[in-house]
Design a protein around this motif. Structure first.
Motif, PDB file in Angstrom:
ATOM      1  N   VAL A 118       1.029  -1.773  -0.293  1.00  0.00           N
ATOM      2  CA  VAL A 118      -0.090  -0.054  -0.272  1.00  0.00           C
ATOM      3  C   VAL A 118       1.199   1.476   0.070  1.00  0.00           C
ATOM      4  CG1 VAL A 118      -1.582   1.179   1.141  1.00  0.00           C
ATOM      5  CG2 VAL A 118      -2.110  -1.164   1.241  1.00  0.00           C
ATOM      6  N   ARG A 119       1.872   0.957   0.781  1.00  0.00           N
ATOM      7  CA  ARG A 119       2.486   2.608   1.013  1.00  0.00           C
ATOM      8  C   ARG A 119       3.534   2.642  -0.246  1.00  0.00           C
ATOM      9  NH1 ARG A 119       5.802   1.269   6.603  1.00  0.00           N
ATOM     10  NH2 ARG A 119       3.755   2.589   8.002  1.00  0.00           N
ATOM     11  N   ILE A 120       3.964   1.760  -1.072  1.00  0.00           N
ATOM     12  CA  ILE A 120       4.250   1.581  -2.339  1.00  0.00           C
ATOM     13  C   ILE A 120       3.742   2.485  -2.918  1.00  0.00           C
ATOM     14  CG2 ILE A 120       5.513   0.244  -4.250  1.00  0.00           C
ATOM     15  CD1 ILE A 120       6.653  -1.725  -2.292  1.00  0.00           C
ATOM     16  N   PHE A 121       2.190   1.773  -3.245  1.00  0.00           N
ATOM     17  CA  PHE A 121       1.148   2.159  -4.359  1.00  0.00           C
ATOM     18  C   PHE A 121       0.939   3.829  -3.972  1.00  0.00           C
ATOM     19  CE2 PHE A 121      -2.693   3.424  -6.163  1.00  0.00           C
ATOM     20  CZ  PHE A 121      -3.125   2.722  -7.562  1.00  0.00           C
ATOM     21  N   ILE A 122       1.397   4.367  -2.765  1.00  0.00           N
ATOM     22  CA  ILE A 122       0.625   5.749  -2.702  1.00  0.00           C
ATOM     23  C   ILE A 122       1.990   6.861  -3.547  1.00  0.00           C
ATOM     24  CG2 ILE A 122       1.266   7.443  -0.865  1.00  0.00           C
ATOM     25  CD1 ILE A 122      -0.318   4.719   0.920  1.00  0.00           C
ATOM     26  N   ILE A 123       3.360   6.053  -3.414  1.00  0.00           N
ATOM     27  CA  ILE A 123       4.101   6.575  -3.940  1.00  0.00           C
ATOM     28  C   ILE A 123       4.075   6.432  -5.485  1.00  0.00           C
ATOM     29  CG2 ILE A 123       6.446   6.521  -3.982  1.00  0.00           C
ATOM     30  CD1 ILE A 123       6.706   5.809  -1.596  1.00  0.00           C
ATOM     31  N   PHE A 124       3.474   5.428  -6.354  1.00  0.00           N
ATOM     32  CA  PHE A 124       3.310   5.165  -7.558  1.00  0.00           C
ATOM     33  C   PHE A 124       2.415   5.895  -7.987  1.00  0.00           C
ATOM     34  CE2 PHE A 124       0.291   2.714 -10.224  1.00  0.00           C
ATOM     35  CZ  PHE A 124       1.018   3.366 -11.366  1.00  0.00           C
ATOM     36  N   HIS A 125       0.881   6.727  -6.656  1.00  0.00           N
ATOM     37  CA  HIS A 125       0.169   7.011  -7.111  1.00  0.00           C
ATOM     38  C   HIS A 125       0.127   8.364  -7.557  1.00  0.00           C
ATOM     39  CE1 HIS A 125      -3.304   9.758  -5.729  1.00  0.00           C
ATOM     40  NE2 HIS A 125      -4.116   9.033  -6.231  1.00  0.00           N
ATOM     41  N   ASP A 126       1.475   9.496  -6.316  1.00  0.00           N
ATOM     42  CA  ASP A 126       1.660  10.256  -6.638  1.00  0.00           C
ATOM     43  C   ASP A 126       2.606  11.205  -7.572  1.00  0.00           C
ATOM     44  OD1 ASP A 126      -0.150  11.032  -4.329  1.00  0.00           O
ATOM     45  OD2 ASP A 126       1.934  11.138  -3.183  1.00  0.00           O
ATOM     46  N   CYS A 127       3.517   9.468  -7.803  1.00  0.00           N
ATOM     47  CA  CYS A 127       4.469  10.116  -8.636  1.00  0.00           C
ATOM     48  C   CYS A 127       3.433   9.652 -10.399  1.00  0.00           C
ATOM     49  CB  CYS A 127       5.451   9.178  -9.295  1.00  0.00           C
ATOM     50  SG  CYS A 127       7.208   8.483  -8.353  1.00  0.00           S
ATOM     51  N   GLY A 128       2.421   9.568 -10.752  1.00  0.00           N
ATOM     52  CA  GLY A 128       1.106   9.493 -11.734  1.00  0.00           C
ATOM     53  C   GLY A 128       0.349  11.058 -11.197  1.00  0.00           C
ATOM     54  N   HIS A 129       0.573  11.762 -10.307  1.00  0.00           N
ATOM     55  CA  HIS A 129       0.445  12.996 -10.588  1.00  0.00           C
ATOM     56  C   HIS A 129       0.998  14.050 -10.425  1.00  0.00           C
ATOM     57  CE1 HIS A 129      -4.086  12.651  -9.192  1.00  0.00           C
ATOM     58  NE2 HIS A 129      -3.934  12.178  -8.704  1.00  0.00           N
TER      59      HIS A 129
END
Length: 120
Positions: A2-13
């Protein structure tokens, strides 16, 4: 994960790093770890942000939502399916597993290509 996905998400933005290139590289790498294709997800997520809350443009990354009128006009089986899909176990456990393990890898995306610039 989940923490890695949060980084992924923020990179997407493009908000995790100041550098667009750093967001792209880290987003792509974290996409491999989270089993999520970065470029397609970034595009679909931008469409989602541009259309969320607009009942006339539902479908891009949204949880299945019917209006009361649509629900009442649905068949019995569609109502049952709708209620099952919206159960917490399905929404928070089964659906995410399906999305990350099956949907992103094996199914063709049928979402019509909407220009992100038209979504805002």
């Amino acid at each position: 994960m989940v923490r890695i996905f949060i980084i992924f998400h923020d990179c997407g933005h493009a908000s995790f790093f100041k550098s667009k290139r750093a967001n792209l590289v880290v987003g792509t790498l974290t996409g491999f770890v989270t089993l999520t294709p970065y470029h397609h997800w970034r595009w679909q997520h931008a469409v989602h942000h541009g259309t969320s809350g607009d009942l006339d443009r539902r479908g891009a990354g949204d949880i299945w939502t019917l209006t009361v009128q649509e629900y009442l006009q649905s068949t019995r089986w569609k109502r049952v399916a709708y209620r099952i899909v919206r159960q917490p176990l399905v929404l928070f456990a089964i659906a995410p597993l399906y999305m990350f393990i099956v949907h992103h890898r094996f199914l063709r995306h049928t979402l019509r290509h909407v220009s992100v610039s038209r979504c805002g």
